[in-house]
Scaffold this active site. Structure first.
Site, mmCIF file in Angstrom:
data_model
loop_
_atom_site.group_PDB
_atom_site.id
_atom_site.type_symbol
_atom_site.label_atom_id
_atom_site.label_comp_id
_atom_site.label_asym_id
_atom_site.label_seq_id
_atom_site.Cartn_x
_atom_site.Cartn_y
_atom_site.Cartn_z
ATOM 1 C CG ASP A 29 47.221 35.811 44.592
ATOM 2 O OD1 ASP A 29 46.926 35.492 43.434
ATOM 3 O OD2 ASP A 29 47.181 35.013 45.556
ATOM 4 C CB ILE A 30 44.266 35.601 49.178
ATOM 5 C CG1 ILE A 30 43.848 35.677 50.626
ATOM 6 C CG2 ILE A 30 44.273 34.166 48.670
ATOM 7 C CD1 ILE A 30 42.391 35.295 50.868
ATOM 8 C CG ASN A 86 48.338 30.503 35.821
ATOM 9 O OD1 ASN A 86 49.381 30.443 35.184
ATOM 10 N ND2 ASN A 86 48.310 30.784 37.109
ATOM 11 C CB VAL A 95 39.758 31.921 40.247
ATOM 12 C CG1 VAL A 95 38.522 32.807 40.281
ATOM 13 C CG2 VAL A 95 40.203 31.561 41.664
ATOM 14 C CG HIS A 99 42.932 35.562 37.346
ATOM 15 N ND1 HIS A 99 41.955 34.614 37.139
ATOM 16 C CD2 HIS A 99 44.010 34.895 37.793
ATOM 17 C CE1 HIS A 99 42.426 33.418 37.464
ATOM 18 N NE2 HIS A 99 43.676 33.558 37.865
ATOM 19 C CG HIS A 101 48.569 35.589 38.306
ATOM 20 N ND1 HIS A 101 48.456 35.217 39.633
ATOM 21 C CD2 HIS A 101 47.753 34.755 37.625
ATOM 22 C CE1 HIS A 101 47.616 34.189 39.733
ATOM 23 N NE2 HIS A 101 47.165 33.898 38.540
HETATM 24 P P1 AMP Z 1 44.888 30.996 39.046
HETATM 25 O O1 AMP Z 1 45.506 29.773 39.670
HETATM 26 O O2 AMP Z 1 45.691 31.589 37.946
HETATM 27 O O3 AMP Z 1 43.452 30.771 38.694
HETATM 28 O O4 AMP Z 1 44.954 32.106 40.174
HETATM 29 C C1 AMP Z 1 43.976 32.316 41.125
HETATM 30 C C2 AMP Z 1 44.614 33.188 42.165
HETATM 31 O O5 AMP Z 1 43.593 33.731 42.962
HETATM 32 C C3 AMP Z 1 45.578 32.446 43.099
HETATM 33 O O6 AMP Z 1 46.865 33.019 43.001
HETATM 34 C C4 AMP Z 1 44.954 32.646 44.470
HETATM 35 O O7 AMP Z 1 45.910 32.827 45.481
HETATM 36 C C5 AMP Z 1 44.098 33.876 44.265
HETATM 37 N N1 AMP Z 1 42.968 34.024 45.149
HETATM 38 C C6 AMP Z 1 42.044 33.071 45.464
HETATM 39 N N2 AMP Z 1 41.127 33.572 46.287
HETATM 40 C C7 AMP Z 1 41.450 34.876 46.501
HETATM 41 C C8 AMP Z 1 40.882 35.933 47.280
HETATM 42 N N3 AMP Z 1 39.765 35.760 48.013
HETATM 43 N N4 AMP Z 1 41.496 37.140 47.260
HETATM 44 C C9 AMP Z 1 42.608 37.320 46.537
HETATM 45 N N5 AMP Z 1 43.189 36.369 45.788
HETATM 46 C C10 AMP Z 1 42.628 35.159 45.773
#
Ligand code: AMP
Length: 113
Positions: A29-30, A86, A95, A99, A101
């Site tokens: 995760d970024i 989520n 996103v 996914h 986590h």
């Molecule tokens: P969610 O809020 O459950 O949809 O999680 C989306 C996750 O994607 C968040 O924890 C972000 O930090 C992560 N995220 C967004 N963009 C990127 C990226 N380019 N590379 C890795 N993780 C990302």
């Protein structure tokens, strides 16, 4: 709908990929919320857990199993970790490519905010 996670799968956007096979991909995760924070995503574009169908049952199992394997290899499994999907607005999903986590490496509280 393609999201930025599709671009990670196609390598249009860089990511720290830690595992991949024909079904799924895992990357760091970024914006990590703990020492270990890895996202496990299916290659198939599925918007959220709310969009899952019966035919995805094995795929969801693969995501969970891959996360568990990673946790053991990272040495956080015995202490414990959290697996989170989520889902939609109230779930805090940002996103819309399914996914899972994997979050661990520190103690966490419950319930979530
Ligand atoms: P969610 O809020 O459950 O949809 O999680 C989306 C996750 O994607 C968040 O924890 C972000 O930090 C992560 N995220 C967004 N963009 C990127 C990226 N380019 N590379 C890795 N993780 C990302």
């Amino acid at each position: 709908m393609p999201t930025l996670f599709s671009k990670i799968i196609s390598r249009e956007i860089p990511a720290q990929i830690v595992y991949e096979d024909e079904h799924l991909l895992a990357f760091k995760d970024i914006n990590p919320q703990a020492p270990v924070h890895v996202l496990f995503i299916p290659r198939e574009e599925i918007a959220s857990a709310d969009a899952l169908e019966d035919r995805h049952a094995e795929l969801v199992g693969r995501l969970v199993l891959a996360a568990g394997r990673y946790a053991r290899e990272a040495g956080i499994a015995e202490d414990g970790y959290r697996l989170v999907m989520n889902t939609n607005e109230h779930g805090g999903q940002t996103v819309f490519h399914l996914h899972l986590h994997l979050i661990g490496g520190r103690p966490m509280s419950w319930p979530p905010g």
